[in-house]
Design a protein around this motif. Structure first.
Motif, PDB file in Angstrom:
ATOM      1  N   ASN A  40      49.173  47.470  57.722  1.00 36.01           N
ATOM      2  CA  ASN A  40      49.609  46.479  57.086  1.00 36.01           C
ATOM      3  C   ASN A  40      50.762  46.106  57.916  1.00 36.01           C
ATOM      4  O   ASN A  40      51.749  46.597  58.365  1.00 36.01           O
ATOM      5  CB  ASN A  40      50.016  46.596  55.611  1.00 36.01           C
ATOM      6  N   ALA A  41      50.726  44.717  58.330  1.00 34.20           N
ATOM      7  CA  ALA A  41      51.983  43.925  58.800  1.00 34.20           C
ATOM      8  C   ALA A  41      53.160  43.448  58.209  1.00 34.20           C
ATOM      9  O   ALA A  41      52.541  42.680  57.075  1.00 34.20           O
ATOM     10  CB  ALA A  41      51.437  42.854  59.929  1.00 34.20           C
ATOM     11  N   PHE A  42      54.321  44.044  58.152  1.00 31.88           N
ATOM     12  CA  PHE A  42      55.179  43.516  56.962  1.00 31.88           C
ATOM     13  C   PHE A  42      56.180  42.799  57.749  1.00 31.88           C
ATOM     14  O   PHE A  42      56.500  42.816  58.770  1.00 31.88           O
ATOM     15  CB  PHE A  42      55.926  44.868  56.352  1.00 31.88           C
ATOM     16  N   SER A  43      56.863  41.985  56.865  1.00 34.13           N
ATOM     17  CA  SER A  43      58.349  41.357  57.370  1.00 34.13           C
ATOM     18  C   SER A  43      59.158  41.402  55.969  1.00 34.13           C
ATOM     19  O   SER A  43      58.827  41.043  55.093  1.00 34.13           O
ATOM     20  CB  SER A  43      57.825  39.878  57.679  1.00 34.13           C
ATOM     21  N   LEU A  44      60.408  41.779  56.388  1.00 32.08           N
ATOM     22  CA  LEU A  44      61.245  42.501  55.390  1.00 32.08           C
ATOM     23  C   LEU A  44      62.114  41.344  54.999  1.00 32.08           C
ATOM     24  O   LEU A  44      62.961  41.135  55.861  1.00 32.08           O
ATOM     25  CB  LEU A  44      61.744  43.795  55.265  1.00 32.08           C
ATOM     26  N   TRP A  45      62.545  40.855  53.942  1.00 29.25           N
ATOM     27  CA  TRP A  45      63.529  39.654  53.618  1.00 29.25           C
ATOM     28  C   TRP A  45      64.481  40.049  52.688  1.00 29.25           C
ATOM     29  O   TRP A  45      64.178  40.931  51.677  1.00 29.25           O
ATOM     30  CB  TRP A  45      62.794  38.336  53.295  1.00 29.25           C
ATOM     31  N   ARG A  46      65.738  39.850  52.663  1.00 29.31           N
ATOM     32  CA  ARG A  46      66.456  39.766  51.630  1.00 29.31           C
ATOM     33  C   ARG A  46      66.070  38.830  50.264  1.00 29.31           C
ATOM     34  O   ARG A  46      65.572  37.579  50.514  1.00 29.31           O
ATOM     35  CB  ARG A  46      68.016  39.252  51.873  1.00 29.31           C
ATOM     36  N   PRO A  47      65.902  39.462  49.165  1.00 29.60           N
ATOM     37  CA  PRO A  47      65.499  38.636  47.913  1.00 29.60           C
ATOM     38  C   PRO A  47      66.095  37.117  47.826  1.00 29.60           C
ATOM     39  O   PRO A  47      65.214  36.153  47.389  1.00 29.60           O
ATOM     40  CB  PRO A  47      65.818  39.161  46.853  1.00 29.60           C
ATOM     41  N   GLU A  48      67.298  36.880  48.118  1.00 34.52           N
ATOM     42  CA  GLU A  48      67.699  35.554  48.124  1.00 34.52           C
ATOM     43  C   GLU A  48      67.110  34.582  49.091  1.00 34.52           C
ATOM     44  O   GLU A  48      67.260  33.293  48.953  1.00 34.52           O
ATOM     45  CB  GLU A  48      69.108  35.359  47.955  1.00 34.52           C
ATOM     46  N   PRO A 104      56.970  42.905  65.821  1.00 31.59           N
ATOM     47  CA  PRO A 104      57.131  44.265  65.375  1.00 31.59           C
ATOM     48  C   PRO A 104      58.101  45.039  65.744  1.00 31.59           C
ATOM     49  O   PRO A 104      58.388  45.019  67.158  1.00 31.59           O
ATOM     50  CB  PRO A 104      55.618  44.636  65.212  1.00 31.59           C
ATOM     51  N   GLY A 105      59.064  45.797  65.085  1.00 30.86           N
ATOM     52  CA  GLY A 105      59.729  46.675  65.696  1.00 30.86           C
ATOM     53  C   GLY A 105      59.583  48.348  65.615  1.00 30.86           C
ATOM     54  O   GLY A 105      60.239  49.222  66.265  1.00 30.86           O
ATOM     55  N   VAL A 106      58.650  48.523  64.659  1.00 28.99           N
ATOM     56  CA  VAL A 106      58.577  50.032  64.097  1.00 28.99           C
ATOM     57  C   VAL A 106      57.167  50.016  63.465  1.00 28.99           C
ATOM     58  O   VAL A 106      56.611  49.307  62.904  1.00 28.99           O
ATOM     59  CB  VAL A 106      59.653  50.426  63.288  1.00 28.99           C
ATOM     60  N   HIS A 107      56.862  51.237  63.537  1.00 31.60           N
ATOM     61  CA  HIS A 107      55.622  51.745  62.533  1.00 31.60           C
ATOM     62  C   HIS A 107      56.243  52.693  61.669  1.00 31.60           C
ATOM     63  O   HIS A 107      56.835  53.501  61.733  1.00 31.60           O
ATOM     64  CB  HIS A 107      54.493  52.490  63.565  1.00 31.60           C
ATOM     65  N   ASP A 119      51.739  51.227  71.477  1.00 27.83           N
ATOM     66  CA  ASP A 119      52.246  49.890  71.847  1.00 27.83           C
ATOM     67  C   ASP A 119      53.732  49.910  72.278  1.00 27.83           C
ATOM     68  O   ASP A 119      54.332  49.223  72.302  1.00 27.83           O
ATOM     69  CB  ASP A 119      52.191  48.748  70.481  1.00 27.83           C
ATOM     70  N   GLY A 120      53.929  51.468  72.217  1.00 25.04           N
ATOM     71  CA  GLY A 120      55.311  51.490  72.637  1.00 25.04           C
ATOM     72  C   GLY A 120      56.441  51.558  71.691  1.00 25.04           C
ATOM     73  O   GLY A 120      57.580  51.808  71.886  1.00 25.04           O
ATOM     74  N   LEU A 121      56.107  51.062  70.430  1.00 28.21           N
ATOM     75  CA  LEU A 121      57.031  51.023  69.330  1.00 28.21           C
ATOM     76  C   LEU A 121      57.228  52.468  68.709  1.00 28.21           C
ATOM     77  O   LEU A 121      56.453  53.205  68.787  1.00 28.21           O
ATOM     78  CB  LEU A 121      56.324  50.020  68.129  1.00 28.21           C
ATOM     79  N   PRO A 122      58.610  52.729  68.325  1.00 27.25           N
ATOM     80  CA  PRO A 122      58.615  53.783  67.463  1.00 27.25           C
ATOM     81  C   PRO A 122      57.675  54.100  66.316  1.00 27.25           C
ATOM     82  O   PRO A 122      57.431  53.306  65.531  1.00 27.25           O
ATOM     83  CB  PRO A 122      59.844  53.678  66.984  1.00 27.25           C
ATOM     84  N   LYS A 123      57.316  55.404  66.198  1.00 32.95           N
ATOM     85  CA  LYS A 123      56.239  55.872  65.224  1.00 32.95           C
ATOM     86  C   LYS A 123      56.913  56.765  64.379  1.00 32.95           C
ATOM     87  O   LYS A 123      57.201  57.715  64.828  1.00 32.95           O
ATOM     88  CB  LYS A 123      55.181  56.398  65.942  1.00 32.95           C
ATOM     89  N   LEU A 124      57.449  56.155  63.151  1.00 27.88           N
ATOM     90  CA  LEU A 124      58.105  57.211  62.051  1.00 27.88           C
ATOM     91  C   LEU A 124      57.006  58.134  61.147  1.00 27.88           C
ATOM     92  O   LEU A 124      56.053  57.190  60.875  1.00 27.88           O
ATOM     93  CB  LEU A 124      58.902  56.351  61.190  1.00 27.88           C
ATOM     94  N   LYS A 125      57.374  59.336  61.139  1.00 28.03           N
ATOM     95  CA  LYS A 125      56.736  59.889  60.320  1.00 28.03           C
ATOM     96  C   LYS A 125      56.124  59.337  58.868  1.00 28.03           C
ATOM     97  O   LYS A 125      55.295  59.270  58.331  1.00 28.03           O
ATOM     98  CB  LYS A 125      57.224  61.519  59.969  1.00 28.03           C
ATOM     99  N   ASP A 126      57.438  58.946  58.321  1.00 30.35           N
ATOM    100  CA  ASP A 126      57.393  58.231  56.824  1.00 30.35           C
ATOM    101  C   ASP A 126      58.251  57.055  57.028  1.00 30.35           C
ATOM    102  O   ASP A 126      58.038  56.151  57.735  1.00 30.35           O
ATOM    103  CB  ASP A 126      57.888  59.333  55.818  1.00 30.35           C
ATOM    104  N   PHE A 127      59.502  57.153  56.389  1.00 30.11           N
ATOM    105  CA  PHE A 127      60.577  55.861  56.227  1.00 30.11           C
ATOM    106  C   PHE A 127      61.681  56.339  57.101  1.00 30.11           C
ATOM    107  O   PHE A 127      61.953  57.522  57.322  1.00 30.11           O
ATOM    108  CB  PHE A 127      60.779  55.504  54.851  1.00 30.11           C
ATOM    109  N   PRO A 128      62.544  55.259  57.611  1.00 30.16           N
ATOM    110  CA  PRO A 128      63.735  55.473  58.073  1.00 30.16           C
ATOM    111  C   PRO A 128      64.711  56.128  56.957  1.00 30.16           C
ATOM    112  O   PRO A 128      64.397  56.183  56.077  1.00 30.16           O
ATOM    113  CB  PRO A 128      64.323  54.059  58.280  1.00 30.16           C
ATOM    114  N   ALA A 129      65.601  56.966  57.605  1.00 26.62           N
ATOM    115  CA  ALA A 129      66.555  57.819  56.874  1.00 26.62           C
ATOM    116  C   ALA A 129      67.027  57.066  55.844  1.00 26.62           C
ATOM    117  O   ALA A 129      67.403  57.587  54.523  1.00 26.62           O
ATOM    118  CB  ALA A 129      67.401  58.722  57.460  1.00 26.62           C
ATOM    119  N   GLU A 130      67.483  55.912  56.410  1.00 25.51           N
ATOM    120  CA  GLU A 130      68.328  54.743  55.307  1.00 25.51           C
ATOM    121  C   GLU A 130      67.449  54.471  54.434  1.00 25.51           C
ATOM    122  O   GLU A 130      68.044  53.893  53.073  1.00 25.51           O
ATOM    123  CB  GLU A 130      69.155  53.660  56.301  1.00 25.51           C
TER     124      GLU A 130
END
Length: 140
Positions: A40-48, A104-107, A119-130
């Protein structure tokens, strides 16, 4: 800058303004199942920065878990977005916003991947720590 997108039938139109906080690919089973694809290709936005500009009466919500409130068109079933209250962000599916240049910047959730993407992008096991994940990068 703003972008307007719509559901599959066009009954609902939404607008996003500014720039997304992040863009990338999610490989988790839920996103794959919901999107009907191997990723799934995502784009994350602030709710406002996300608003429904027409057809709000056709917006339906499905909440499988407390982490995601997935919204779609009750007329055509077309996907719109997923609110992530625990993250304070809204995922507007990249395909829903045709004028957005998808960079895209990450998987995320790559440990669940069924389609390997070299594609050379970082592949995270799950989610970023933050975001409550391990932040662990999987080597290819």
């Amino acid at each position: 800058m703003s972008h307007v997108g719509s559901c599959f039938c066009g009954a609902i139109k939404l607008e996003v303004t500014g720039s997304p906080e992040a863009m990338g690919y999610c490989h988790c089973r839920s996103c794959r199942s919901w999107s009907g694809g191997p990723v799934n290709a995502f784009s994350l936005w602030r709710p406002e920065t996300v608003r429904i500009i027409s057809g709000a009466e056709h917006v339906a919500t499905f909440e499988k878990t407390w982490m995601s409130q997935r919204q779609y068109c009750a007329k055509c079933g077309g996907h719109l977005l997923a609110k992530h209250p625990t993250l304070g962000l809204v995922d507007v599916f990249a395909a829903t916003i045709p004028t957005l240049t998808f960079i895209p910047g990450v998987h995320v959730n790559y440990a669940e991947a069924v389609l390997r993407m070299r594609d050379g992008l970082p592949k995270l096991k799950d989610f970023p720590a933050e975001f409550g994940g391990s932040g662990e990068v999987i080597a290819e």
